[in-house]
Design an enzyme around this catalytic site. Structure first.
Site, PDB file in Angstrom:
ATOM      1  N   CYS A   1      -0.060  -0.682  -5.411  1.00  0.00           N
ATOM      2  CA  CYS A   1       0.360  -1.998  -4.943  1.00  0.00           C
ATOM      3  C   CYS A   1      -0.723  -2.980  -5.353  1.00  0.00           C
ATOM      4  O   CYS A   1      -1.820  -2.996  -4.791  1.00  0.00           O
ATOM      5  CB  CYS A   1       0.532  -2.004  -3.420  1.00  0.00           C
ATOM      6  SG  CYS A   1       1.021  -3.617  -2.759  1.00  0.00           S
TER       7      CYS A   1
ATOM      8  N   GLU B   1       5.997  -4.657  -9.281  1.00  0.00           N
ATOM      9  CA  GLU B   1       5.477  -3.606 -10.141  1.00  0.00           C
ATOM     10  C   GLU B   1       5.981  -3.859 -11.554  1.00  0.00           C
ATOM     11  O   GLU B   1       7.073  -4.394 -11.750  1.00  0.00           O
ATOM     12  CB  GLU B   1       5.923  -2.231  -9.632  1.00  0.00           C
ATOM     13  CG  GLU B   1       5.108  -1.082 -10.181  1.00  0.00           C
ATOM     14  CD  GLU B   1       3.626  -1.226  -9.911  1.00  0.00           C
ATOM     15  OE1 GLU B   1       2.917  -1.696 -10.840  1.00  0.00           O
ATOM     16  OE2 GLU B   1       3.160  -0.892  -8.811  1.00  0.00           O
TER      17      GLU B   1
END
Length: 271
Positions: free
Chosen positions: A2, A114
């Site tokens: 993350c 992402e």
């Protein structure tokens, strides 16, 4: 992993979702659609405060700096590299093990970004051709629109170069726990491209379901083997992922338009 996420909920909304007892209105900040490492972020945590009956754990909404600095660190310079802690080893790593046992938090988000490298460009890399990969960003978020409650740790660090009364004498920093990404089908997949979180990236932040929040935040729960049992991934199929503009790749861009779903990957970034 993350490395970037969105957090647009107001503190008063988070207070209702997480049953917050204490938060400081003057610490509120504007919604952030491109949260990057070292930024100040909201975190939910349970810590004792003094009242008429003595110290008791109180559910609080606090501002922390994203990038954990261990209490024993000589300088805070390594914090930017410690935004994520691997769930498989968090209990044994010197930087995280004390926080894992007693200082756990929840980092609320709308979802996280992402990046996927285009297949054609991956082929060029394999062939050894000099071309900088262009990656397509995806936004991963709960399919039902609920809060993405990321499991986190927090730590205190004392800047010994400053006097006790200095407002920056104490740093409170945090890290997000990650696990191996789900290979099961997404709850809602994009029209084209990845069909699972593992197709996007091999790691994912651990999202805690509501029935695990109290146990995770409980500071009296210090048995490591017991706490490790809370690191189980959430039920499969809860997430959706969709392509968003490559504008999110620049941390200076920040606005709700970053969450706009594209019809498909941008030109030159086909999955």
């Amino acid at each position: 992993m993350c490395g970037r996420y969105a957090s647009s909920r107001r503190p008063e909304d988070l207070a209702g979702i997480f049953e917050i007892e204490k938060w400081e209105p003057e610490e509120a900040f504007e919604p952030d659609f491109n949260v990057a490492p070292t930024k100040e972020v909201y975190a939910v945590l349970d810590r004792p405060v003094k009242d008429a009956e003595g110290p008791r754990p109180v559910r609080q909404l606090r501002k922390l700096k994203w990038g954990l600095v261990p209490s024993w660190a000589k300088t805070p310079e390594g914090g930017a590299r410690m935004i994520n802690a691997r769930g498989e080893t968090v209990h044994e790593k010197p930087s995280y093990r004390r926080a894992f046992a007693a200082r756990r938090c929840i980092v609320p988000a709308d979802g996280y970004y992402e990046w996927v490298t285009a297949s054609a460009e991956r082929d060029l890399e394999v062939e050894g051709k000099k071309k900088r990969p262009r990656k397509q960003p995806y936004f991963v978020t709960p399919a039902d629109g609920s809060v993405f409650a990321m499991a986190g740790l927090y730590e205190f660090w004392r800047d010994r170069t400053l006097p006790d009364e200095h407002p920056l004498a104490w740093w409170v920093t945090c890290s997000v726990i990650t696990l191996e990404a789900e290979s099961a089908p997404l709850g809602v997949a994009p029209k084209e491209g990845p069909r699972s979180l593992a197709d996007i990236h091999p790691r994912m932040p651990l999202m805690l379901p509501p029935d695990r929040w109290d146990a995770w935040l409980d500071p009296s729960r210090t048995d490591v083997s017991d706490v490790r049992g809370l690191l189980a991934p959430p039920p499969e199929g809860l997430m959706r992922a969709y392509p968003v503009s490559t504008a999110v790749s620049n941390v200076r861009n920040n606005g709700p338009e970053l969450l706009t779903e594209l019809e498909g990957p941008e030109e030159g970034t086909l999955f």
